[in-house]
Design an enzyme around this catalytic site. Structure first.
Site, short mmCIF file in Angstrom:
data_model
loop_
_atom_site.label_atom_id
_atom_site.label_comp_id
_atom_site.label_asym_id
_atom_site.label_seq_id
_atom_site.Cartn_x
_atom_site.Cartn_y
_atom_site.Cartn_z
N ASP A 1 33.63 57.02 85.54
CA ASP A 1 33.83 58.48 85.59
C ASP A 1 33.63 58.98 87.02
OD1 ASP A 1 31.10 58.27 85.79
OD2 ASP A 1 30.64 59.63 84.13
N GLU B 1 21.27 51.28 88.42
CA GLU B 1 21.73 52.02 89.60
C GLU B 1 20.55 52.63 90.35
OE1 GLU B 1 25.03 54.68 88.98
OE2 GLU B 1 24.89 55.48 91.01
O1 KIV Z 1 31.44 55.83 87.34
C1 KIV Z 1 31.04 54.90 88.04
O2 KIV Z 1 31.68 54.50 89.02
C2 KIV Z 1 29.76 54.30 87.69
C3 KIV Z 1 29.14 53.33 88.65
C4 KIV Z 1 28.65 53.99 89.87
C5 KIV Z 1 28.06 52.56 87.99
O3 KIV Z 1 29.23 54.60 86.67
#
Ligand code: KIV
Length: 284
Positions: A64, A201
């Protein structure tokens, strides 16, 4: 993860039986058991998906983060399922080896397991993705359990969870001090719920190492140091596409933005000066 050695036979015929063997969730498990690092990148379109897949990246996350990188929002919060479905379909169609993970956006699973399963089923039916990802540890236990119970693999996401950035008070490292206990609880909760892997994260490397040691499922770090089972980066960060600041944990492997900017500037100059198109670019 090394190239999967043989082709996979489709038991029901149809589909493709040529090309490299698809990375499956069980390969994630094998990779952890054998200490083989897992690689992941985000992708939002078929062009990058094909390149990353051909380069041997094990999984592609249609994150997202498309909210920021495709749609130009300030956060991931406005992103909808309807916006992510066509992007996920393009990536799943283009990747022949990588496992494709569909990110479930904010507002598509929080009310409970029924809503979560409904969203996960939409992604699986409408895109060709191989797994879904959602944020939250203990608080998402029931959602993960329900989705996994329906036969859909779930990648969990704990630590800094961008969909909760306002609740967390901004882009803040998670798991420090007393937060370490919560992080460990979240990690065990998602494993118990049946997740096949968990993204960590922005957590301190020592805590990420502890989680990795305690869990039997692979940990995938995004700013979680080296002692995890795999790494994931947002492709626009690692390739130098953004003109803003990138997080400290990102190594910039290329300066694609400058390459593209220079090419566009040259094209404009050539058109304005009449150098392009040249005779060899014209039909008789
Ligand atoms: O949406 C995304 O790119 C993510 C990553 C940063 C883990 O959730």
């Amino acid at each position: 993860m090394p190239e999967q050695p043989s082709e996979e036979t489709n038991p029901y015929g149809g589909g493709t039986t040529t090309g490299p063997r698809r990375v499956r969730t069980r390969h994630f498990q094998n990779a952890k058991a054998n200490g083989i690092p897992i690689t992941g990148l985000t992708s939002y379109d078929q062009l990058t998906a094909r390149i990353f897949d051909q380069a041997g990246i094990d999984f592609l996350l249609v994150g997202d983060s498309a909210g920021n990188n495709v749609f130009g929002y300030d956060t991931t919060l406005p992103v909808t399922v309807d916006e992510l479905i066509p992007l996920t379909r393009a990536v799943a169609h283009a990747a022949s080896r990588a496992l494709v993970v569909a990110d479930m956006p904010f507002g598509s699973y929080e009310t409970g397991p029924d809503e979560a399963l409904h969203t996960a089923v939409r992604f699986m039916k409408e895109t060709g993705a191989h797994a879904v990802k959602l944020e939250g540890g203990v608080r998402s236990y029931k959602q993960i359990r329900r989705i996994v119970g329906a036969g859909i693999p779930v990648m969990a996401h704990i630590g800094f969870t961008p969909q909760s950035e306002h609740g967390l008070g901004g882009h803040i490292i998670q798991g420090r001090g007393s937060g370490a206990k919560q992080l460990l609880e979240d990690a065990h909760a998602v494993q118990d719920a049946g997740a096949f892997a968990v993204v960590l994260e922005m957590v301190p490397a020592t805590i990420a190492a502890k989680v990795t040691e305690q869990l039997s499922i692979p940990t995938i770090g995004v700013g979680a140091g080296p002692d995890v089972d795999g790494q994931l980066l947002v492709w626009t960060d690692f390739a130098g596409m953004s003109d803003g600041r990138v997080p400290k944990f990102v190594r910039q492997y290329a300066d694609v933005r400058t390459v593209l900017f220079d090419a566009v500037t040259q094209y404009r100059a050539d058109v304005e000066s009449g150098v392009y198109p040249a005779p060899e670019h014209s039909y008789e």
